[in-house]
Design a protein around this motif. Structure first.
Motif, PDB file in Angstrom:
ATOM      1  N   ALA A 490      31.325  50.183  42.101  1.00  0.00           N
ATOM      2  CA  ALA A 490      32.774  50.084  42.325  1.00  0.00           C
ATOM      3  C   ALA A 490      33.278  51.266  43.152  1.00  0.00           C
ATOM      4  CB  ALA A 490      33.502  50.009  40.989  1.00  0.00           C
ATOM      5  N   GLN A 491      32.714  52.444  42.918  1.00  0.00           N
ATOM      6  CA  GLN A 491      33.129  53.626  43.687  1.00  0.00           C
ATOM      7  C   GLN A 491      32.735  53.490  45.160  1.00  0.00           C
ATOM      8  OE1 GLN A 491      32.304  57.454  41.330  1.00  0.00           O
ATOM      9  NE2 GLN A 491      31.620  55.841  39.929  1.00  0.00           N
ATOM     10  N   VAL A 492      31.621  52.826  45.430  1.00  0.00           N
ATOM     11  CA  VAL A 492      31.211  52.580  46.819  1.00  0.00           C
ATOM     12  C   VAL A 492      32.210  51.650  47.504  1.00  0.00           C
ATOM     13  CG1 VAL A 492      29.445  51.550  48.293  1.00  0.00           C
ATOM     14  CG2 VAL A 492      28.770  53.000  46.358  1.00  0.00           C
ATOM     15  N   VAL A 493      32.617  50.586  46.821  1.00  0.00           N
ATOM     16  CA  VAL A 493      33.608  49.662  47.372  1.00  0.00           C
ATOM     17  C   VAL A 493      34.923  50.400  47.638  1.00  0.00           C
ATOM     18  CG1 VAL A 493      34.970  47.572  46.946  1.00  0.00           C
ATOM     19  CG2 VAL A 493      32.575  47.664  46.228  1.00  0.00           C
ATOM     20  N   PHE A 494      35.344  51.196  46.667  1.00  0.00           N
ATOM     21  CA  PHE A 494      36.579  51.969  46.820  1.00  0.00           C
ATOM     22  C   PHE A 494      36.527  52.838  48.072  1.00  0.00           C
ATOM     23  CE2 PHE A 494      38.359  56.206  46.361  1.00  0.00           C
ATOM     24  CZ  PHE A 494      39.701  55.955  46.147  1.00  0.00           C
ATOM     25  N   LYS A 495      35.431  53.561  48.242  1.00  0.00           N
ATOM     26  CA  LYS A 495      35.342  54.487  49.373  1.00  0.00           C
ATOM     27  C   LYS A 495      35.306  53.738  50.700  1.00  0.00           C
ATOM     28  CE  LYS A 495      35.718  58.736  50.178  1.00  0.00           C
ATOM     29  NZ  LYS A 495      36.758  59.542  49.511  1.00  0.00           N
ATOM     30  N   ASP A 496      34.649  52.607  50.701  1.00  0.00           N
ATOM     31  CA  ASP A 496      34.551  51.802  51.925  1.00  0.00           C
ATOM     32  C   ASP A 496      35.922  51.276  52.358  1.00  0.00           C
ATOM     33  OD1 ASP A 496      32.933  50.242  53.941  1.00  0.00           O
ATOM     34  OD2 ASP A 496      33.872  48.587  52.856  1.00  0.00           O
ATOM     35  N   GLN A 497      36.769  50.941  51.375  1.00  0.00           N
ATOM     36  CA  GLN A 497      38.064  50.328  51.679  1.00  0.00           C
ATOM     37  C   GLN A 497      39.209  51.341  51.742  1.00  0.00           C
ATOM     38  OE1 GLN A 497      38.619  46.988  52.528  1.00  0.00           O
ATOM     39  NE2 GLN A 497      36.395  47.224  52.737  1.00  0.00           N
ATOM     40  N   ALA A 498      39.020  52.529  51.193  1.00  0.00           N
ATOM     41  CA  ALA A 498      39.941  53.658  51.352  1.00  0.00           C
ATOM     42  C   ALA A 498      41.408  53.344  51.038  1.00  0.00           C
ATOM     43  CB  ALA A 498      39.825  54.217  52.773  1.00  0.00           C
ATOM     44  N   PRO A 499      41.714  52.838  49.850  1.00  0.00           N
ATOM     45  CA  PRO A 499      43.124  52.673  49.501  1.00  0.00           C
ATOM     46  C   PRO A 499      43.835  54.000  49.275  1.00  0.00           C
ATOM     47  CG  PRO A 499      41.743  52.174  47.617  1.00  0.00           C
ATOM     48  CD  PRO A 499      40.824  52.350  48.782  1.00  0.00           C
ATOM     49  N   TRP A 500      43.056  55.046  48.997  1.00  0.00           N
ATOM     50  CA  TRP A 500      43.576  56.397  48.808  1.00  0.00           C
ATOM     51  C   TRP A 500      42.860  57.344  49.768  1.00  0.00           C
ATOM     52  CZ3 TRP A 500      42.356  57.580  42.957  1.00  0.00           C
ATOM     53  CH2 TRP A 500      43.083  56.715  42.123  1.00  0.00           C
ATOM     54  N   ASP A 501      43.511  58.486  49.960  1.00  0.00           N
ATOM     55  CA  ASP A 501      42.787  59.687  50.378  1.00  0.00           C
ATOM     56  C   ASP A 501      42.641  60.512  49.105  1.00  0.00           C
ATOM     57  OD1 ASP A 501      41.547  61.685  51.752  1.00  0.00           O
ATOM     58  OD2 ASP A 501      43.373  62.500  52.654  1.00  0.00           O
ATOM     59  N   THR A 502      41.435  60.594  48.574  1.00  0.00           N
ATOM     60  CA  THR A 502      41.194  61.403  47.378  1.00  0.00           C
ATOM     61  C   THR A 502      41.314  62.871  47.765  1.00  0.00           C
ATOM     62  OG1 THR A 502      38.836  61.164  47.876  1.00  0.00           O
ATOM     63  CG2 THR A 502      39.748  59.739  46.160  1.00  0.00           C
ATOM     64  N   ILE A 503      42.142  63.613  47.052  1.00  0.00           N
ATOM     65  CA  ILE A 503      42.448  64.986  47.465  1.00  0.00           C
ATOM     66  C   ILE A 503      41.655  66.025  46.679  1.00  0.00           C
ATOM     67  CG2 ILE A 503      44.267  66.715  47.739  1.00  0.00           C
ATOM     68  CD1 ILE A 503      46.280  64.384  47.906  1.00  0.00           C
ATOM     69  N   ALA A 504      41.845  66.058  45.350  1.00  0.00           N
ATOM     70  CA  ALA A 504      41.289  67.187  44.592  1.00  0.00           C
ATOM     71  C   ALA A 504      41.088  66.850  43.125  1.00  0.00           C
ATOM     72  CB  ALA A 504      42.223  68.389  44.705  1.00  0.00           C
ATOM     73  N   HIS A 505      40.201  67.609  42.500  1.00  0.00           N
ATOM     74  CA  HIS A 505      40.082  67.708  41.044  1.00  0.00           C
ATOM     75  C   HIS A 505      40.403  69.161  40.702  1.00  0.00           C
ATOM     76  CE1 HIS A 505      38.062  63.858  41.259  1.00  0.00           C
ATOM     77  NE2 HIS A 505      37.107  64.376  42.016  1.00  0.00           N
ATOM     78  N   SER A 506      41.315  69.373  39.778  1.00  0.00           N
ATOM     79  CA  SER A 506      41.757  70.739  39.501  1.00  0.00           C
ATOM     80  C   SER A 506      41.136  71.307  38.233  1.00  0.00           C
ATOM     81  CB  SER A 506      43.283  70.785  39.357  1.00  0.00           C
ATOM     82  OG  SER A 506      43.679  70.189  38.132  1.00  0.00           O
ATOM     83  N   THR A 507      41.161  72.616  38.144  1.00  0.00           N
ATOM     84  CA  THR A 507      40.833  73.331  36.911  1.00  0.00           C
ATOM     85  C   THR A 507      42.131  73.530  36.139  1.00  0.00           C
ATOM     86  OG1 THR A 507      39.012  74.477  38.010  1.00  0.00           O
ATOM     87  CG2 THR A 507      39.828  75.440  35.954  1.00  0.00           C
ATOM     88  N   GLN A 508      42.063  73.337  34.822  1.00  0.00           N
ATOM     89  CA  GLN A 508      43.249  73.478  33.984  1.00  0.00           C
ATOM     90  C   GLN A 508      43.338  74.876  33.383  1.00  0.00           C
ATOM     91  OE1 GLN A 508      45.568  70.588  33.564  1.00  0.00           O
ATOM     92  NE2 GLN A 508      44.349  70.552  35.412  1.00  0.00           N
ATOM     93  N   TYR A 509      44.540  75.455  33.442  1.00  0.00           N
ATOM     94  CA  TYR A 509      44.794  76.762  32.832  1.00  0.00           C
ATOM     95  C   TYR A 509      46.008  76.667  31.915  1.00  0.00           C
ATOM     96  CZ  TYR A 509      41.645  78.721  36.366  1.00  0.00           C
ATOM     97  OH  TYR A 509      40.554  79.001  37.146  1.00  0.00           O
ATOM     98  N   VAL A 510      45.920  77.302  30.762  1.00  0.00           N
ATOM     99  CA  VAL A 510      47.049  77.337  29.827  1.00  0.00           C
ATOM    100  C   VAL A 510      47.279  78.781  29.388  1.00  0.00           C
ATOM    101  CG1 VAL A 510      48.005  76.546  27.631  1.00  0.00           C
ATOM    102  CG2 VAL A 510      46.591  75.002  29.003  1.00  0.00           C
TER     103      VAL A 510
END
Length: 536
Positions: A490-510
């Motif tokens: 499913a991730q391959v299909v997603f990347k091929d069709q590009a409905p998003w520009d995936t930007i980032a995964h963040s680190t969480q700080y509290v």
């Protein structure tokens, strides 16, 4: 059944009550929250800000996530049975669980099966008077996770037993029930409000079974809660909980340093070194189970052309965004799920930053002199420290390939609502923090065909049969190895069709005061306070 209005209290006096309590005095904990909740009924919403203010302090669910994990443990259901074919769940409710008493309303009975059935049916049955009790109300989670199709029936067996029958096996179902949108609400309270002609107060004055009961809300300023004296679980150590709504991260930090609040979310990356150096503060951190993305409306030209979406992705320098906005507290995203989640497909190749190739692809698609909107949220989120700055960097990058981008924004609640509209123009900066540790919670909620349309969480309005077939099949098998293979495809299909520009995964700080104890960071990004304390 009138709610007491919040008294006019000086801000300093209001917030300074958060210091450690002296003997004989109530102990108050102040949380500098980042935004106002959309409402206090957990079912219609998806924002963590809203859940932190409603689902977590006021309500409970049949099952809960064990603090600090995505492991499911008993909640209002003390036990449950699952049929051999995985389609029938029988929940055995705790006896004697009391709903909260608030000014003007005292419940006459304890939790029973009627409340559980009502909590399901009001989201699933369009004919139920509580399904559309607010203008424009939608159930993004219930619909987006395909629960109207999955759940066949919810039946009361007896006062303390509920049977949920599914149309097909569903691997993430139990974890789904631990999510905030499935909080169990009081049918008796709903019936009372309906008789009084004040159904909207169900979203304004919540009544649940949780550790704290709602006291008052002054919009965009403060929310007050008191310890629930009838709580069925372990009683909170603090007497009063205050959400001091403080949108600006620098102001939140000032308040934290002055001990006007004891804990804050989402510090600015530039402030992390200062926080670490402050002897009165401590800083917890963990990898975020999240993703930030730019969602194109794939039903509106020219974004209905995959070549245009790919070209825009190649025009945007994501590493520059990581460097300037996240400042070391994030990594470039290539998939719609984070790398800390099982079934992450690391073999997927990202759209490379290549302005020359982007120009060429736009020309091949017959697109020139394109003007588009980039939506930038007005608040910090766990996955996005500064959407405005991110949009400005995107704007500059797109200009280099001949695309003019206008940056637009709205108040946070309005932003969430308008960004789901089917005919929305342009691309919207959004993100997601996982709710249950299952890939289905990202892929189905954010990208399935069921989640499209006004009010849905699929802000790309992207409906791809190959993708949907894969995630549906994955949901219906309990074999994690098989599910992993399907999600990887499913991730391959997603990347091929590009409905998003995936930007980032963040680190969480509290950040919090040194004397705060009992706070546990959640991999799901929740802020809960039933176990917190302030040392003397």
């Amino acid at each position: 059944m009138a709610l007491k209005k919040l008294a006019a209290i000086g801000a300093a006096a209001m917030l300074m009550c958060g210091t450690a309590a002296m003997p004989g005095f109530a102990k108050t904990f102040v949380y500098c929250s980042e935004a106002s909740p959309e409402g206090f009924d957990p079912a219609p919403y998806t924002a963590g800000t809203t859940f932190d203010a409603s689902a977590h302090p006021v309500f409970n669910r049949l099952v809960e996530f064990k603090p600090g994990t995505t492991e499911v443990e008993p909640g209002l259901a003390e036990s449950w049975d699952v049929s051999e074919d995985g389609t029938v769940y029988t929940f055995h409710l705790r006896k004697g669980v009391k709903f909260q008493t608030i000014d003007g309303y005292t419940p006459t009975r304890t939790l029973d099966a009627d409340d559980v059935v009502f909590s399901f049916v009001r989201q699933s049955d369009a004919a139920n008077p509580w399904h559309g009790y607010l203008p424009g109300i939608t159930y993004e989670y219930y619909d987006g996770m395909d629960l109207p199709k999955i759940v066949k029936s919810v039946e009361k067996v007896d006062d303390l037993t509920v049977k949920v029958t599914l149309n097909m096996a569903n691997a993430p179902f139990l974890a789904d029930l631990a999510m905030p949108f499935m909080s169990i609400v009081s049918k008796e309270y709903a019936d009372t409000l309906q008789k009084e002609g004040r159904m909207a107060d169900f979203n304004n004055i919540p009544v649940g079974t949780g550790p704290f009961k709602f006291v008052a809300y002054q919009k965009d300023a403060v929310i007050r809660y008191a310890k629930n004296p009838d709580y069925w679980g372990t009683a909170p150590k603090i007497d009063d909980l205050v959400f001091a709504i403080t949108p600006d991260a620098s102001v939140r930090l000032q308040k934290l340093k002055a001990n006007e609040c004891q804990l804050m979310p989402f510090p600015a990356p530039a402030d992390l070194a200062d926080i670490k150096a402050d002897k009165n503060l401590k800083l917890d951190s963990q990898s975020g189970l999240n993703v930030a993305y730019l969602a194109y409306n794939t039903t509106v030209a020219p974004f209905d052309d995959v070549r245009v979406r790919k070209a825009l992705n190649m025009a945007i320098n994501k590493q520059a965004i990581i460097d300037a906005v996240f400042q070391g507290a994030g990594q470039v995203a290539k998939n719609p799920i984070p790398p800390t989640m099982w079934s992450y497909n690391d073999a997927v190749k990202d759209d490379a930053y290549d302005p020359a190739a982007a120009k060429k692809l736009l020309a091949e698609a017959g697109v020139k002199d394109l003007t588009m909107d980039i939506w930038a949220m007005p608040v910090q989120r766990p996955y996005m420290p500064n959407a405005r700055r991110t949009a400005e960097l995107m704007q500059a990058d797109l200009a280099k390939v001949g695309v003019k981008a206008n940056i637009v924004s709205y108040e946070w609640g309005e932003y969430l609502k308008k960004s789901t509209e089917k005919d929305r123009k342009g691309a919207v900066i959004m993100g997601w923090t996982g709710d249950n540790g299952d890939p289905d919670n990202f892929l189905a909620v954010l990208l399935s065909c069921q989640a499209t349309g006004d009010g849905g969480s699929n802000r790309a309005q992207w409906c791809n049969k190959d993708f949907s077939d894969l995630i549906t099949k994955a949901r219906e098998t309990s074999d994690e190895a098989e599910r992993t293979k399907l999600y990887e495809q499913a991730q391959v299909v997603f990347k091929d069709q590009a409905p998003w520009d995936t930007i980032a995964h963040s680190t969480q700080y509290v950040p919090m005061r040194k004397d705060v104890t009992g706070f546990t960071m959640s991999p799901l990004g929740d802020f809960t306070f039933e176990r917190v304390d302030i040392t003397e």
